[in-house]
Design a protein around this motif. Sequence first.
Motif, PDB file in Angstrom:
ATOM      1  N   LEU A  49       0.821  -1.518  -0.353  1.00  0.00           N
ATOM      2  CA  LEU A  49      -0.128  -0.126  -0.097  1.00  0.00           C
ATOM      3  C   LEU A  49       0.707   1.241   0.274  1.00  0.00           C
ATOM      4  O   LEU A  49       0.278   2.443   0.690  1.00  0.00           O
ATOM      5  N   GLY A  50       2.101   0.971  -0.813  1.00  0.00           N
ATOM      6  CA  GLY A  50       2.621   2.345  -0.566  1.00  0.00           C
ATOM      7  C   GLY A  50       2.248   3.350  -1.876  1.00  0.00           C
ATOM      8  O   GLY A  50       1.437   2.767  -2.727  1.00  0.00           O
ATOM      9  N   ILE A  51       2.472   4.738  -1.578  1.00  0.00           N
ATOM     10  CA  ILE A  51       1.677   5.583  -2.631  1.00  0.00           C
ATOM     11  C   ILE A  51       2.637   6.628  -2.802  1.00  0.00           C
ATOM     12  O   ILE A  51       3.351   7.569  -2.146  1.00  0.00           O
ATOM     13  N   SER A  52       2.836   6.615  -4.730  1.00  0.00           N
ATOM     14  CA  SER A  52       4.223   7.266  -4.997  1.00  0.00           C
ATOM     15  C   SER A  52       3.288   9.102  -3.984  1.00  0.00           C
ATOM     16  O   SER A  52       2.646   9.231  -3.964  1.00  0.00           O
ATOM     17  N   GLY A  53       5.062   9.515  -3.914  1.00  0.00           N
ATOM     18  CA  GLY A  53       4.228  11.481  -3.682  1.00  0.00           C
ATOM     19  C   GLY A  53       4.306  11.157  -1.974  1.00  0.00           C
ATOM     20  O   GLY A  53       4.291  12.336  -1.743  1.00  0.00           O
ATOM     21  N   ASN A  54       3.809   9.988  -1.279  1.00  0.00           N
ATOM     22  CA  ASN A  54       3.956   9.942   0.350  1.00  0.00           C
ATOM     23  C   ASN A  54       4.832  10.700   1.324  1.00  0.00           C
ATOM     24  O   ASN A  54       5.534  10.389   0.978  1.00  0.00           O
ATOM     25  N   GLU A  55       4.067  11.739   2.169  1.00  0.00           N
ATOM     26  CA  GLU A  55       4.649  11.955   3.823  1.00  0.00           C
ATOM     27  C   GLU A  55       4.569  11.445   4.433  1.00  0.00           C
ATOM     28  O   GLU A  55       3.683  10.932   4.620  1.00  0.00           O
ATOM     29  N   ALA A  56       5.431  11.038   5.834  1.00  0.00           N
ATOM     30  CA  ALA A  56       4.797  10.706   6.824  1.00  0.00           C
ATOM     31  C   ALA A  56       3.628  10.858   6.992  1.00  0.00           C
ATOM     32  O   ALA A  56       2.855  10.444   7.867  1.00  0.00           O
ATOM     33  N   GLN A  57       3.011  12.383   6.738  1.00  0.00           N
ATOM     34  CA  GLN A  57       1.747  12.958   7.036  1.00  0.00           C
ATOM     35  C   GLN A  57       0.844  12.305   6.615  1.00  0.00           C
ATOM     36  O   GLN A  57      -0.058  12.014   6.998  1.00  0.00           O
ATOM     37  N   HIS A  58       0.965  11.896   5.213  1.00  0.00           N
ATOM     38  CA  HIS A  58       0.025  11.303   4.393  1.00  0.00           C
ATOM     39  C   HIS A  58      -0.372   9.787   5.330  1.00  0.00           C
ATOM     40  O   HIS A  58      -1.365   9.203   4.774  1.00  0.00           O
ATOM     41  N   LEU A  59       0.928   9.351   5.488  1.00  0.00           N
ATOM     42  CA  LEU A  59       0.593   8.011   5.976  1.00  0.00           C
ATOM     43  C   LEU A  59       0.149   7.881   7.644  1.00  0.00           C
ATOM     44  O   LEU A  59      -1.199   6.854   7.591  1.00  0.00           O
ATOM     45  N   ARG A  60      -0.347   9.001   8.287  1.00  0.00           N
ATOM     46  CA  ARG A  60      -0.942   9.377   9.484  1.00  0.00           C
ATOM     47  C   ARG A  60      -2.226   9.297   9.353  1.00  0.00           C
ATOM     48  O   ARG A  60      -3.017   8.793   9.523  1.00  0.00           O
ATOM     49  N   GLU A  61      -2.780  10.282   7.922  1.00  0.00           N
ATOM     50  CA  GLU A  61      -4.488  11.420   7.196  1.00  0.00           C
ATOM     51  C   GLU A  61      -5.003   9.254   7.352  1.00  0.00           C
ATOM     52  O   GLU A  61      -6.443   9.186   7.595  1.00  0.00           O
ATOM     53  N   ARG A  62      -4.137   8.163   6.125  1.00  0.00           N
ATOM     54  CA  ARG A  62      -4.625   6.660   5.656  1.00  0.00           C
ATOM     55  C   ARG A  62      -4.325   5.587   6.618  1.00  0.00           C
ATOM     56  O   ARG A  62      -4.894   4.726   6.557  1.00  0.00           O
ATOM     57  N   TRP A  63      -4.089   5.463   8.471  1.00  0.00           N
ATOM     58  CA  TRP A  63      -3.354   4.382   8.656  1.00  0.00           C
ATOM     59  C   TRP A  63      -4.255   4.181   9.203  1.00  0.00           C
ATOM     60  O   TRP A  63      -4.079   2.108   9.293  1.00  0.00           O
ATOM     61  N   GLN A  64      -5.472   4.163   9.740  1.00  0.00           N
ATOM     62  CA  GLN A  64      -6.618   3.283  10.156  1.00  0.00           C
ATOM     63  C   GLN A  64      -6.732   2.157   9.195  1.00  0.00           C
ATOM     64  O   GLN A  64      -6.687   0.951   9.385  1.00  0.00           O
ATOM     65  N   ALA A  65      -6.910   2.675   7.708  1.00  0.00           N
ATOM     66  CA  ALA A  65      -8.056   2.447   7.452  1.00  0.00           C
ATOM     67  C   ALA A  65      -6.702   0.861   6.168  1.00  0.00           C
ATOM     68  O   ALA A  65      -6.460  -0.106   6.255  1.00  0.00           O
ATOM     69  N   ASP A  66      -5.885   1.702   5.859  1.00  0.00           N
ATOM     70  CA  ASP A  66      -4.187   1.105   5.427  1.00  0.00           C
ATOM     71  C   ASP A  66      -3.218   0.386   6.080  1.00  0.00           C
ATOM     72  O   ASP A  66      -2.276   0.373   5.226  1.00  0.00           O
ATOM     73  N   CYS A  67      -3.433   0.269   7.790  1.00  0.00           N
ATOM     74  CA  CYS A  67      -2.389  -0.564   8.206  1.00  0.00           C
ATOM     75  C   CYS A  67      -3.385  -1.424   9.619  1.00  0.00           C
ATOM     76  O   CYS A  67      -3.706  -2.579   9.293  1.00  0.00           O
ATOM     77  N   ILE A  68      -3.857  -0.311  10.461  1.00  0.00           N
ATOM     78  CA  ILE A  68      -4.894  -0.914  11.056  1.00  0.00           C
ATOM     79  C   ILE A  68      -5.602  -1.614  11.220  1.00  0.00           C
ATOM     80  O   ILE A  68      -6.482  -2.882  11.363  1.00  0.00           O
ATOM     81  N   ASP A  69      -7.255  -1.304   9.793  1.00  0.00           N
ATOM     82  CA  ASP A  69      -8.001  -2.210  10.180  1.00  0.00           C
ATOM     83  C   ASP A  69      -7.285  -3.418   9.080  1.00  0.00           C
ATOM     84  O   ASP A  69      -8.389  -4.357   9.535  1.00  0.00           O
ATOM     85  N   LEU A  70      -6.017  -3.753   8.620  1.00  0.00           N
ATOM     86  CA  LEU A  70      -6.153  -5.554   8.241  1.00  0.00           C
ATOM     87  C   LEU A  70      -5.066  -6.106   8.977  1.00  0.00           C
ATOM     88  O   LEU A  70      -4.423  -7.043   8.993  1.00  0.00           O
TER      89      LEU A  70
END
Length: 203
Positions: A49-70
């Motif tokens: 689920l790597g996304i081109s252009g992401n910074e740490a803040q963008h991972l933070r924004e999507r972390w629930q769906a793209d990590c925790i829920d998995l």
Amino acid sequence: MKVLFQGDSITDAGRDWNNMHDLGWGYPRYAAEAIKNRHPGTEFEFINLGISGNEAQHLRERWQADCIDLQPDLVSILVGVNDTWHYAEDRNWMPNEYFEECYRHILTEIRTKTSAKIMMLEQYLLPVYDKEFFRVDLDPKIQITRKLAREFADVFVPLDGIFAAHCIGEKPTAWSEDGVHPNEAGARLIADYYVAAFEKIWR
């Protein structure tokens, strides 16, 4: 065993965003192949689920769906170079405190909301002339990544140092044309160290 690759374009590597099991053409593909070959009796689910252009803040924004829920068993994270690169043109650098806050948040979420092991891969920059000035901002952020790794990581892959060592006797272009995005040789090199780190967790 569910393995989640997270990060920016280095992890994304041209993956199909409509299929989280598509690993792209970078280090996740090579690492997954090697891990499966080393452990033929284990069923693995590899997710990129790597996304081109992401910074740490963008991972933070999507972390629930793209990590925790998995609820992965292992999360690997390679992020940080965009937190410098995207601010380099006018040298209006992202505050180090904000970078640390965002990165610390996602690591804390993993520790408190999953049982996953954490592999942190250090952001890196190969010695290319047009980006040498990045170091004034990148190096302090690498130190933050290392500090967070000491606190949160089960294994740590020091890619900036690794690539520095491999650029002795080899031109940086052997691994990456722009100093950041790896070619196949660079991606395979990252994968080799990824697999070595994975084996420490496996043991």
